[in-house]
Design an enzyme around this catalytic site. Sequence first.
Site, PDB file in Angstrom:
ATOM      1  N   CYS A 183       1.990   0.997   7.751  1.00  0.00           N
ATOM      2  CA  CYS A 183       2.927   0.004   8.296  1.00  0.00           C
ATOM      3  C   CYS A 183       1.850  -1.375   9.402  1.00  0.00           C
ATOM      4  O   CYS A 183       0.771  -0.730   9.927  1.00  0.00           O
ATOM      5  CB  CYS A 183       4.093   0.775   9.520  1.00  0.00           C
ATOM      6  SG  CYS A 183       3.739   1.200  10.143  1.00  0.00           S
ATOM      7  N   GLU A 215     -12.070   1.402  17.766  1.00  0.00           N
ATOM      8  CA  GLU A 215     -13.417   1.192  16.600  1.00  0.00           C
ATOM      9  C   GLU A 215     -13.739   0.270  16.798  1.00  0.00           C
ATOM     10  O   GLU A 215     -14.969  -0.078  16.252  1.00  0.00           O
ATOM     11  CB  GLU A 215     -12.421   1.659  15.617  1.00  0.00           C
ATOM     12  CG  GLU A 215     -11.732   0.527  15.128  1.00  0.00           C
ATOM     13  CD  GLU A 215     -10.779   0.237  14.142  1.00  0.00           C
ATOM     14  OE1 GLU A 215     -10.509   1.165  13.356  1.00  0.00           O
ATOM     15  OE2 GLU A 215     -10.991  -1.044  12.538  1.00  0.00           O
ATOM     16  N   ARG A 249      -4.254   0.807  10.464  1.00  0.00           N
ATOM     17  CA  ARG A 249      -4.686   0.640  12.255  1.00  0.00           C
ATOM     18  C   ARG A 249      -4.660   2.037  13.114  1.00  0.00           C
ATOM     19  O   ARG A 249      -3.438   2.362  13.485  1.00  0.00           O
ATOM     20  CB  ARG A 249      -3.752  -0.535  12.917  1.00  0.00           C
ATOM     21  CG  ARG A 249      -3.887  -2.066  11.960  1.00  0.00           C
ATOM     22  CD  ARG A 249      -5.639  -2.417  12.045  1.00  0.00           C
ATOM     23  NE  ARG A 249      -5.517  -3.969  11.058  1.00  0.00           N
ATOM     24  CZ  ARG A 249      -5.997  -3.458  10.242  1.00  0.00           C
ATOM     25  NH1 ARG A 249      -5.913  -2.728   9.366  1.00  0.00           N
ATOM     26  NH2 ARG A 249      -6.153  -4.516   9.494  1.00  0.00           N
ATOM     27  N   ILE A 308       0.896  -1.133   0.520  1.00  0.00           N
ATOM     28  CA  ILE A 308       0.376   0.512   0.259  1.00  0.00           C
ATOM     29  C   ILE A 308       0.855   1.091  -0.029  1.00  0.00           C
ATOM     30  O   ILE A 308       0.216   2.280  -0.512  1.00  0.00           O
ATOM     31  CB  ILE A 308      -1.431   0.133   1.114  1.00  0.00           C
ATOM     32  CG1 ILE A 308      -1.564  -1.301   1.027  1.00  0.00           C
ATOM     33  CG2 ILE A 308      -1.648   1.616   1.251  1.00  0.00           C
ATOM     34  CD1 ILE A 308      -2.859  -1.570   2.248  1.00  0.00           C
ATOM     35  N   ASP A 336      -8.888   7.241   8.537  1.00  0.00           N
ATOM     36  CA  ASP A 336      -9.891   5.836   8.727  1.00  0.00           C
ATOM     37  C   ASP A 336      -9.922   4.382   9.685  1.00  0.00           C
ATOM     38  O   ASP A 336     -10.826   3.727   9.311  1.00  0.00           O
ATOM     39  CB  ASP A 336      -8.980   5.141   7.586  1.00  0.00           C
ATOM     40  CG  ASP A 336     -10.288   4.015   6.188  1.00  0.00           C
ATOM     41  OD1 ASP A 336     -11.507   4.488   6.289  1.00  0.00           O
ATOM     42  OD2 ASP A 336      -9.917   2.765   6.359  1.00  0.00           O
ATOM     43  N   ASP A 390      10.778   3.017   7.015  1.00  0.00           N
ATOM     44  CA  ASP A 390      10.636   1.409   7.257  1.00  0.00           C
ATOM     45  C   ASP A 390      11.580  -0.173   7.501  1.00  0.00           C
ATOM     46  O   ASP A 390      13.095   0.320   7.501  1.00  0.00           O
ATOM     47  CB  ASP A 390      10.198   0.879   5.668  1.00  0.00           C
ATOM     48  CG  ASP A 390       9.471  -0.979   5.098  1.00  0.00           C
ATOM     49  OD1 ASP A 390      10.335  -1.859   5.888  1.00  0.00           O
ATOM     50  OD2 ASP A 390       8.124  -0.780   5.135  1.00  0.00           O
ATOM     51  N   HIS A 404     -13.243   2.511   8.992  1.00  0.00           N
ATOM     52  CA  HIS A 404     -12.190   1.832   8.067  1.00  0.00           C
ATOM     53  C   HIS A 404     -13.349   1.063   6.684  1.00  0.00           C
ATOM     54  O   HIS A 404     -13.128   0.120   6.749  1.00  0.00           O
ATOM     55  CB  HIS A 404     -12.662   0.354   8.910  1.00  0.00           C
ATOM     56  CG  HIS A 404     -10.738  -0.403   9.031  1.00  0.00           C
ATOM     57  ND1 HIS A 404     -10.776  -0.966  10.386  1.00  0.00           N
ATOM     58  CD2 HIS A 404     -10.339  -0.785   8.468  1.00  0.00           C
ATOM     59  CE1 HIS A 404      -9.492  -1.764   9.625  1.00  0.00           C
ATOM     60  NE2 HIS A 404      -9.750  -1.525   8.835  1.00  0.00           N
TER      61      HIS A 404
HETATM   62  P1  NAI Z   1       2.716  -4.529   3.874  1.00  0.00           P
HETATM   63  O1  NAI Z   1       3.087  -5.596   4.854  1.00  0.00           O
HETATM   64  O2  NAI Z   1       2.605  -5.076   2.314  1.00  0.00           O
HETATM   65  O3  NAI Z   1       3.904  -3.597   4.065  1.00  0.00           O
HETATM   66  C1  NAI Z   1       3.572  -3.499   4.898  1.00  0.00           C
HETATM   67  C2  NAI Z   1       5.125  -2.873   5.516  1.00  0.00           C
HETATM   68  O4  NAI Z   1       5.584  -1.921   6.631  1.00  0.00           O
HETATM   69  C3  NAI Z   1       6.079  -3.614   5.007  1.00  0.00           C
HETATM   70  O5  NAI Z   1       7.071  -3.071   4.256  1.00  0.00           O
HETATM   71  C4  NAI Z   1       7.347  -3.674   6.458  1.00  0.00           C
HETATM   72  O6  NAI Z   1       8.943  -3.668   6.214  1.00  0.00           O
HETATM   73  C5  NAI Z   1       6.667  -2.237   7.406  1.00  0.00           C
HETATM   74  N1  NAI Z   1       7.204  -2.001   9.072  1.00  0.00           N
HETATM   75  C6  NAI Z   1       7.040  -3.494   9.203  1.00  0.00           C
HETATM   76  N2  NAI Z   1       7.173  -3.471  10.693  1.00  0.00           N
HETATM   77  C7  NAI Z   1       7.339  -1.414  10.772  1.00  0.00           C
HETATM   78  C8  NAI Z   1       8.081  -0.827  11.402  1.00  0.00           C
HETATM   79  N3  NAI Z   1       7.746  -1.506  12.885  1.00  0.00           N
HETATM   80  N4  NAI Z   1       7.942   0.127  10.976  1.00  0.00           N
HETATM   81  C9  NAI Z   1       7.678   0.798   9.995  1.00  0.00           C
HETATM   82  N5  NAI Z   1       7.949  -0.085   9.255  1.00  0.00           N
HETATM   83  C10 NAI Z   1       7.486  -1.601   9.423  1.00  0.00           C
HETATM   84  O7  NAI Z   1       1.242  -4.719   4.247  1.00  0.00           O
HETATM   85  P2  NAI Z   1       0.753  -3.780   3.136  1.00  0.00           P
HETATM   86  O8  NAI Z   1      -0.589  -4.820   2.002  1.00  0.00           O
HETATM   87  O9  NAI Z   1       1.229  -2.393   2.732  1.00  0.00           O
HETATM   88  O10 NAI Z   1      -0.488  -2.855   4.242  1.00  0.00           O
HETATM   89  C11 NAI Z   1      -0.008  -2.339   5.256  1.00  0.00           C
HETATM   90  C12 NAI Z   1      -1.512  -1.789   6.537  1.00  0.00           C
HETATM   91  O11 NAI Z   1      -2.342  -1.368   6.527  1.00  0.00           O
HETATM   92  C13 NAI Z   1      -1.284  -3.238   7.272  1.00  0.00           C
HETATM   93  O12 NAI Z   1      -1.095  -3.703   8.247  1.00  0.00           O
HETATM   94  C14 NAI Z   1      -2.592  -3.064   7.304  1.00  0.00           C
HETATM   95  O13 NAI Z   1      -2.728  -2.617   8.605  1.00  0.00           O
HETATM   96  C15 NAI Z   1      -3.779  -1.994   7.008  1.00  0.00           C
HETATM   97  N6  NAI Z   1      -4.950  -1.760   6.312  1.00  0.00           N
HETATM   98  C16 NAI Z   1      -5.492  -1.198   6.146  1.00  0.00           C
HETATM   99  C17 NAI Z   1      -6.891  -1.393   5.265  1.00  0.00           C
HETATM  100  C18 NAI Z   1      -8.208  -0.099   5.952  1.00  0.00           C
HETATM  101  O14 NAI Z   1      -8.944  -0.961   4.876  1.00  0.00           O
HETATM  102  N7  NAI Z   1      -8.452   0.746   6.450  1.00  0.00           N
HETATM  103  C19 NAI Z   1      -7.325  -2.396   4.445  1.00  0.00           C
HETATM  104  C20 NAI Z   1      -5.540  -3.187   4.603  1.00  0.00           C
HETATM  105  C21 NAI Z   1      -4.516  -2.750   4.991  1.00  0.00           C
END
Ligand code: NAI
Length: 343
Positions: free
Chosen positions: A201, A259, A230, A154, A254, A173, A291
């Site tokens: 993240c 929530e 989150r 994302i 969001d 990251d 959300h």
């Molecule tokens: P992803 O797993 O592809 O990317 C997450 C990134 O965060 C990775 O590059 C990882 O290295 C990094 N990361 C891990 N620990 C970290 C830390 N301590 N500090 C900084 N970066 C760190 O996940 P994606 O698909 O990009 O999703 C990201 C977040 O979006 C999910 O964890 C989820 O909570 C949220 N999300 C929210 C939605 C919504 O409807 N509002 C829907 C889908 C996801």
Amino acid sequence: MKFAFYDTKQYDIPSFEKYGTEAGITFKFYEGKLNADTAELARGCDGVCIFVNDTCNAEVIDKLHSMGVRMIALRCAGYNNVDVRHAFGKIHVFHVPAYSPYAVAEHAVAMLLTSIRRIHKAYIRTRDFNFSLNGMTGFDLHGKTVGVVGTGKIGRVFIDICRGFGMKVIAYDKFPATDAGIEYVELDELFSRSDIISLHCPLTSETHHMINAVSIEKMRRGVVIVNTSRGALIDAEALLAGIKSRKIGAACLDVYEEEADIFFEDNSGHILDDDTLARLISMPNVIVTSHQAFLTEEALANIAETTVSNIVEFARDGSSRNELCYHCGKVENCKKCRDARCF
Ligand code: NAI
């Protein structure tokens, strides 16, 4: 196979019925969320299908396990609501790692533009035939610095969109990508240099309340904070204080820490018990969506298709490539999960 489907919303049913029927899976749709009281509804089922605000702690996992439930199929990416460590050796847990990064990234941008160009105010004003522009001055995104925390699926789509606007992108990251041409900086530098901060993240013990009174102190005056990740990444009380002191220029949320019992439901006939959320919503420079970032037709179809294929793969091979397992402490992307049973 039979699955108890918790926290059902009307928009979930068509896609899950379609892909479920094709794969021979019956979903029993329940409106209530999974918790220790409702776990009983899964009796006789092979698995449960859950979403972000279902509770799947040790107690619930033990109950499900004692009833012979073998699978927890998360129909979302985040899994902070499941005690994955406790599930190890008892129940297999799958998630949907990606369904539409575009849906979430585009929603983040939509909130950002709405906020800084006062679209939410303009919509209400013009419906009331109030065509005054007083108080509607925004600012250009072009040339501004955006700090992106988390450059996964994302975060990277969000970065691409920001670059299209002519913004300068810096990022933090824990595991920086080497191939993306992104300027990585330490978190403190990101806080101090960014005009806009967008969180992408996961929620972990490390990232819990990463936006707090101390980090807000390091930010630029007037910073815009966007959170589609989150809720608990942000200390909501500290955010509110930052907004009241004018340090934070705007917040686009969001997700919200508390929530679980509020979002996704129509609470318009009730008095909101959460004073912090009520106060945040009352601010002219705070936009809250419920959300909703994931909610596109494309994402819903991908979620149902991947959830069903996770289940089918596990039933056929005894493992699924999207299994979350605690076998070696590596919860995600464990080679063993992909190649063989972990337990
Ligand atoms: P992803 O797993 O592809 O990317 C997450 C990134 O965060 C990775 O590059 C990882 O290295 C990094 N990361 C891990 N620990 C970290 C830390 N301590 N500090 C900084 N970066 C760190 O996940 P994606 O698909 O990009 O999703 C990201 C977040 O979006 C999910 O964890 C989820 O909570 C949220 N999300 C929210 C939605 C919504 O409807 N509002 C829907 C889908 C996801």
